[in-house]
Enzyme design. Structure first.
Site, PDB file in Angstrom:
ATOM      1  N   ASP A 130     -13.700  59.757  -4.121  1.00  0.00           N
ATOM      2  CA  ASP A 130     -14.876  60.614  -4.313  1.00  0.00           C
ATOM      3  C   ASP A 130     -15.983  59.908  -5.096  1.00  0.00           C
ATOM      4  O   ASP A 130     -17.173  60.109  -4.819  1.00  0.00           O
ATOM      5  CB  ASP A 130     -14.480  61.913  -5.018  1.00  0.00           C
ATOM      6  CG  ASP A 130     -13.636  62.824  -4.129  1.00  0.00           C
ATOM      7  OD1 ASP A 130     -13.658  62.624  -2.899  1.00  0.00           O
ATOM      8  OD2 ASP A 130     -12.946  63.712  -4.668  1.00  0.00           O
ATOM      9  N   SER A 148       1.029  64.083  -5.277  1.00  0.00           N
ATOM     10  CA  SER A 148       0.779  64.682  -6.570  1.00  0.00           C
ATOM     11  C   SER A 148      -0.200  63.865  -7.409  1.00  0.00           C
ATOM     12  O   SER A 148      -1.363  63.728  -7.056  1.00  0.00           O
ATOM     13  CB  SER A 148       2.128  64.864  -7.274  1.00  0.00           C
ATOM     14  OG  SER A 148       2.028  65.725  -8.359  1.00  0.00           O
ATOM     15  N   LYS A 201       0.675  67.222  -1.796  1.00  0.00           N
ATOM     16  CA  LYS A 201       1.173  68.105  -2.850  1.00  0.00           C
ATOM     17  C   LYS A 201       0.048  68.383  -3.838  1.00  0.00           C
ATOM     18  O   LYS A 201      -0.309  67.534  -4.649  1.00  0.00           O
ATOM     19  CB  LYS A 201       2.362  67.485  -3.576  1.00  0.00           C
ATOM     20  CG  LYS A 201       2.879  68.376  -4.711  1.00  0.00           C
ATOM     21  CD  LYS A 201       3.974  67.698  -5.504  1.00  0.00           C
ATOM     22  CE  LYS A 201       4.449  68.586  -6.647  1.00  0.00           C
ATOM     23  NZ  LYS A 201       3.421  68.805  -7.675  1.00  0.00           N
TER      24      LYS A 201
END
Length: 710
Positions: A486, A475, A500
């Site tokens: 990224d 999560s 999740k």
């Protein structure tokens, strides 16, 4: 603007704060557990809520009814240890009508199943208790099937009794092998231990009430829709929100139930009990009074009921009747008075330590390790504009300031087993390490996409950074780790994360239940469970209303985050993580949003991987880890254990010998190949507890520092 929503991962079956009706084993009589009118209203209104705003848009049909049925039976008796085959055949009549019943607020079939389960559960426990004094023959070559998931249901009570006889025999043999000394004396101790164990289980089972049954029913209902939509009854909703805030209001003590009496397990630093010094660990609480009111005797109460009495709003007074540790319950109790206060749970907050690591270049590097157990936020204090509200980002910012003062060469953040938490905190924590820019994309039920940004310029730390994740990092942990990856802001180490990628909104059920229904309940004078101050009267629903995506457009749903430097895992994806959940949403992707990476780390990662692999081939601990994984995989399909003493002892002796050999290997490594650790070394046991993944991650960070400097 950031969405004020929360993310949660693991939810246990909740126990409510109600005394409630007791179980009657005499059949479907007036003493059996029954739903109250409020529960019928809650479930009926939840069906309407799910049909209108749930992200998944699940059709409420026979297929869902069947899924709820299977989930419910599995929740109650996954190991097939209690129900009889005839029970299951009887329940099949409900398989395709459960959804229709829920739409009408009719819980009778679900409660019937629970009552049968409760009856069978107590039957098994009482039978087990009756077997404890048996004179077991441990020379007989028998096996006990401890994992019955793939077995058929018990055909008869006699078949169930035989399995449970073996279970008690196994428990007794385990106790026998764990004790040394006189045979007769040990046998009596083992009988007393096992008798007490079953008596406690029976005692707690007999306190089960209709709120407990309702919570389990709701777990099956919501879990069949998606694994992260959860209904919490009032007490569990309060516990969930306190965990999110890392704060609660009370006396500052952890309590445990011991022989029907509430006992002090721990005094929390800084709380009223800690400051007052009147309470001690192992003191027992036998009575509670609010302010100057009369005392209520709480001996024999459920722990959650007692906790609800003892906790309360900041500034209020609670009086306790205490039997000091070591004294008999018949002793004269002492009375203490405490003023409740706000307690900050520091032990579950972000923490730091500094590790010294020697790199391949022979230089020593100072690395700050920050352990973040969850993404917490005191949402109430945040909304009330309390300048001292508790949050992950605030805590980590302070930690980074101290690490910079101590001139660390790198920072390693440990997110292992971090199940998530506040979306706000995932975004703001990312902002401590990037200048500004998008962090996560969120798509709602109408397919609208919102990009949530770190809008605060500047960073709190811009040096070498590593993030550790594992299969239970989920999560909010995945949002943070994915954004760092990224942007090329740091390297990710560990194993594939949970996967999740859904967003839950926490809604007080008082907002869902219509005003007319609330008035109806009030008019009927419904005996609601005693709700602790601050708990939502009708509970809380955490409902999936959105899905989040990385800034590169990929969802973390199912796939999670793949580390740059991977370690072997003992948790296969088909058995652990989102991909193992049958009702989970699928993986997909959307367009990437515009962002400017900090760096391209691909060449650095390639070099780090090479050094990491070289170390692994020469590492005894790496070899041990692979052996453990192989052993666990081999045992995965095992379902039974021997209950012949000689065989079981041999198996355990071999396991202990393997463990001893490893410890000796570690002693030699610690002492640089010379002598084992001295017996008087007080830190010997601590030194032998190896966190191999963290140790190797620190080595990778040392490589990273060295390569960056070059």
């Amino acid at each position: 603007m950031l969405k004020k929503v929360f993310l949660a991962l693991f939810v246990a079956a909740a126990i409510s704060c109600s005394a409630g009706p007791r179980v009657n084993l005499d059949g479907d009589g007036p003493g059996m557990l029954k739903p109250d009118a409020a529960q019928s209203v809650i479930v009926k209104d939840l069906v309407g809520l799910f049909e209108s705003i749930h992200y998944k848009k699940v059709p409420f049909n026979d297929s869902l009814s069947s899924e709820i049925f299977d989930k419910y039976i599995k929740t109650l008796d996954e190991g097939k240890n209690y129900f009889l085959k005839s029970d299951i055949e009887d329940f099949e009549n409900y398989r395709n009508v459960i959804v229709d019943d829920l739409k009408e607020g009719d819980l009778s079939s679900m409660f019937h199943i629970f009552n049968v389960y409760q009856t069978r559960y107590l039957e098994r426990l009482k039978f087990a208790e009756s077997q404890v004094k048996n004179d077991f023959d441990f020379t007989k070559d028998e096996t006990y099937t401890y994992n019955r998931k793939n077995e058929d249901w018990f055909a008869t009570k006699e078949e169930a009794n035989e399995t449970w006889r073996k279970r008690v025999k196994y428990d007794m043999l385990t106790l026998k092998l764990s004790r040394s000394g006189e045979e007769v004396e040990n046998k009596q101790k083992n009988i007393e231990t096992l008798t007490k164990r079953y008596e406690n289980l029976i005692s707690q089972a007999e306190k089960t009430n209709h709120n407990d049954a309702f919570q389990i029913i709701m777990n099956a209902f919501t879990g069949a829709i998606d694994p992260h939509t959860n209904y919490f009854n009032p007490s569990y909703a309060q516990a969930f929100n306190e965990d999110m805030a890392r704060t609660f209001e009370g006396i500052g003590a952890r309590l445990v139930l011991d022989n029907e009496v509430v006992k002090i397990m721990e005094i929390l630093p800084g709380g009223p009990a800690f400051k007052d010094k009147s309470l001690q660990v192992d003191d027992r609480i036998i009575g509670v009074a609010q302010g100057n009111e009369e005392f209520v005797d709480i001996i024999g109460w459920r722990l959650d009921n007692a906790v609800a009495k003892i906790k309360g709003p900041k500034g209020t007074v609670v009086r306790l009747k205490i039997i000091p540790a070591g004294q008999e319950l018949t002793s004269q109790p002492k009375i203490i008075s405490l003023t409740r206060d706000k307690i900050v749970m520091e032990e579950t907050s972000a923490k730091k330590e500094i590790k010294m690591v020697t790199g391949d270049d022979g230089k020593q590097y100072k690395i700050g390790v920050i352990n973040i157990p969850g993404f917490y936020l005191d949402f109430k204090a945040y909304n009330d504009k309390d300048p001292n509200y508790k949050s992950t980002t605030r805590d980590v910012r302070l930690i980074l300031d101290t690490l910079k003062q101590e001139k660390v060469d790198a920072v390693l953040i440990d997110l292992r087993s971090n199940g998530g938490g506040s979306l706000i905190e995932a975004i703001e924590l990312t902002g401590l390490f990037i200048d500004s820019g998008p962090v996560v994309q969120v798509r709602d039920t109408r397919n609208r996409i919102e990009v949530d940004n770190d809008e605060e310029p500047g960073t709190s730390y811009d040096g070498p950074l590593g993030i550790m994740i594992d299969r239970f990092s989920a999560s909010a942990s995945e949002i943070f780790a994915a954004a760092i990856q990224d942007y090329g802001r740091g390297i990710i180490l560990g194993t594939q994360s949970y996967g999740k990628g859904t967003v839950q909104s926490a809604i007080d059920m008082s907002r869902v239940i219509s005003a007319s229904n609330r008035l109806l309940l009030k008019a009927q004078n419904i005996d609601r469970q005693e709700v602790a101050p601050g708990a939502p009267e009708f509970g809380q629903i955490n409902i999936t209303m959105a899905k989040f995506y990385r800034i590169n457009g990929s969802s973390t749903q199912h796939k999670g985050v793949t580390p740059d430097i991977e370690f072997p895992t003992v948790y296969p994806a088909d058995k652990f993580g989102e991909s193992s959940e049958p009702a989970a949403l699928p993986w997909d992707q959307i367009n990437a949003t515009k962002y400017s990476p900090v760096a391209n780390l691909s060449n650095l990662i390639t070099a780090l991987e090479s050094k990491h692999e070289t170390r692994m081939q020469a590492s005894p601990e790496y070899k041990n880890m692979l052996e453990d994984i192989k052993l666990l995989n081999e045992k995965e399909d095992e379902t039974e254990v021997t209950i012949q003493e000689a065989k079981l002892k041999k198996e355990r002796d071999e396991a202990e010998a393997r463990s001893a050999a490893r410890n000796n290997q570690r002693r030699i490594a610690i002492s640089a190949g010379h002598l084992p650790l001295e017996a008087e070394d007080k830190d010997a046991d601590k030194k032998l507890k190896v966190d191999f993944v963290q140790d190797e991650s620190l080595n990778v960070m040392a490589d990273m520092i060295s390569l960056i400097k070059k």
